[in-house]
Design an enzyme around this catalytic site. Sequence first.
Site, mmCIF file in Angstrom:
data_model
loop_
_atom_site.group_PDB
_atom_site.id
_atom_site.type_symbol
_atom_site.label_atom_id
_atom_site.label_comp_id
_atom_site.label_asym_id
_atom_site.label_seq_id
_atom_site.Cartn_x
_atom_site.Cartn_y
_atom_site.Cartn_z
ATOM 1 N N GLU A 44 0.816 -1.215 0.000
ATOM 2 C CA GLU A 44 0.000 0.000 0.000
ATOM 3 C C GLU A 44 0.849 1.264 0.000
ATOM 4 O OE1 GLU A 44 -2.939 -0.506 3.094
ATOM 5 O OE2 GLU A 44 -3.954 -2.069 1.938
ATOM 6 N N LYS A 52 -15.807 -1.644 2.450
ATOM 7 C CA LYS A 52 -15.062 -2.026 1.245
ATOM 8 C C LYS A 52 -16.065 -2.546 0.223
ATOM 9 C CE LYS A 52 -10.653 -3.575 3.284
ATOM 10 N NZ LYS A 52 -10.036 -4.732 3.997
HETATM 11 P P1 PGA Z 1 -6.485 -6.049 2.101
HETATM 12 O O1 PGA Z 1 -5.980 -5.054 3.215
HETATM 13 O O2 PGA Z 1 -7.039 -5.254 0.997
HETATM 14 O O3 PGA Z 1 -5.264 -6.829 1.752
HETATM 15 O O4 PGA Z 1 -7.537 -6.890 2.756
HETATM 16 C C1 PGA Z 1 -6.566 -3.805 3.420
HETATM 17 C C2 PGA Z 1 -7.169 -3.712 4.807
HETATM 18 O O5 PGA Z 1 -7.070 -4.628 5.615
HETATM 19 O O6 PGA Z 1 -7.794 -2.730 5.099
#
Ligand code: PGA
Length: 438
Positions: free
Chosen positions: A208, A340
Amino acid sequence: MNKFAIQSVTAREILDSRGKPTVEVDCELMDGTRARAAVPAGASTGSREAVELRDGDSGRFRGQGVLQAVANVRETIAPHLRGMDVRRQAQIDQTMIALDGTPNKARLGANAILGVSLAVARAAARASGLRLFQYLGGPGATRLPVPHMNILNGGVHAHWQGADFQEYMIAPYGAAGFRQALEWGSEVYHALQAILEKQGLSVGVGDEGGFAPQVRSNEEPFELITAAISAAGLQPGKDVGIACDPAASEFYEDGRYHLRSEGRKLAAAEMAAYYRQLADSYPLVLLEDGMAQDDWEGWKILMSHLGSRLELVGDDLFCTNVELIARGIKEGVANAVLIKLNQIGTLTETIAATRMARDHGWGAFVSHRSGETVDSFIADMTVALDTGHLKTGAPARGERVEKYNQLLRIEEELGPAARYAGTGAYVVPPGLHRGGRG
Ligand code: PGA
């Protein structure tokens, strides 16, 4: 002719920021309006997330190909949507959910369905002559979120080479506006880089965009980041706070939390005490996935220790799923939900999850995934849903900064009407914490 009628929907396989395949969808309307959306993907995924369809063909992309999801868009979804009014988002999403017919989008794939859901929304905005945030949020969508910039990566995003905790974020809630928040974020990021270099630590980055140094404990990054905030001429806790996503499901085994970097295995109560010590020592404002997705008892302990002092966000715990969030609200295991899009797979279900959280006085914290594209949909969505905060990686790397840059554009577009969420972003405002070291 209804200019909002869908003429065609198509999809293709593209690469995400980790070099893995993902789905991109194009939607075209009768009047020639075209819009595109791309689907993100996670690495530390919750076990109850909607199904991301992967081909499993080991001859291509180590089984990670998404040609089946692409075919599902082209051959199954597209014929059903042709002629539908693109503004009927809920009806379109419902059509896809019904076509899929499973509780977790396992047949068509959440990656196929979400790509269409987002491309459709963007086409509707465009054909309406509105910016995406205006189309989704209406005239009240004027509040810019506090950006939570992940400047130090650990856990699976750093391939277990450094901290066990996955994300250490800075939250410039004391800034006057979004532009200044981003400026501060960039300055702290570069101050951290200089500190790491001086200490002989690696400045290579994780998935990230945050640095992924080989620290000796999960506390050390808090020290480093607090020092970086000060080095940037800012006041820890007043100008800039710290948020952390340990992603605890990833190091929870046999009922204990395995901190490899520290050589310790902790029970939930010990883990909660550790977090409390961190909250006592550093300007921590938000803790996401402090406990594992299957450890609801651990979450209750965490809430009793820190629920009145911190925003405690459930990610893997809730998977943006209204049924899980409803249970969480009933049992009082957290006070905020991570949002998400691809955990649930349609825009309307994502809005429903956000609404449920807000209606119960909980926070809603919008998030990118570790596998991203330059699609900035979540930037507009965060302003539209007025959630007050989001996380979308470091203030570096194209797929991360594109979201932040889109928020700059939105702030500019709103002009004097733009407001900045600041400390009002949180269910527990940072003023309540007992002051860091600064
Ligand atoms: P991930 O991590 O997209 O690999 O799940 C992002 C998060 O945990 O917020």
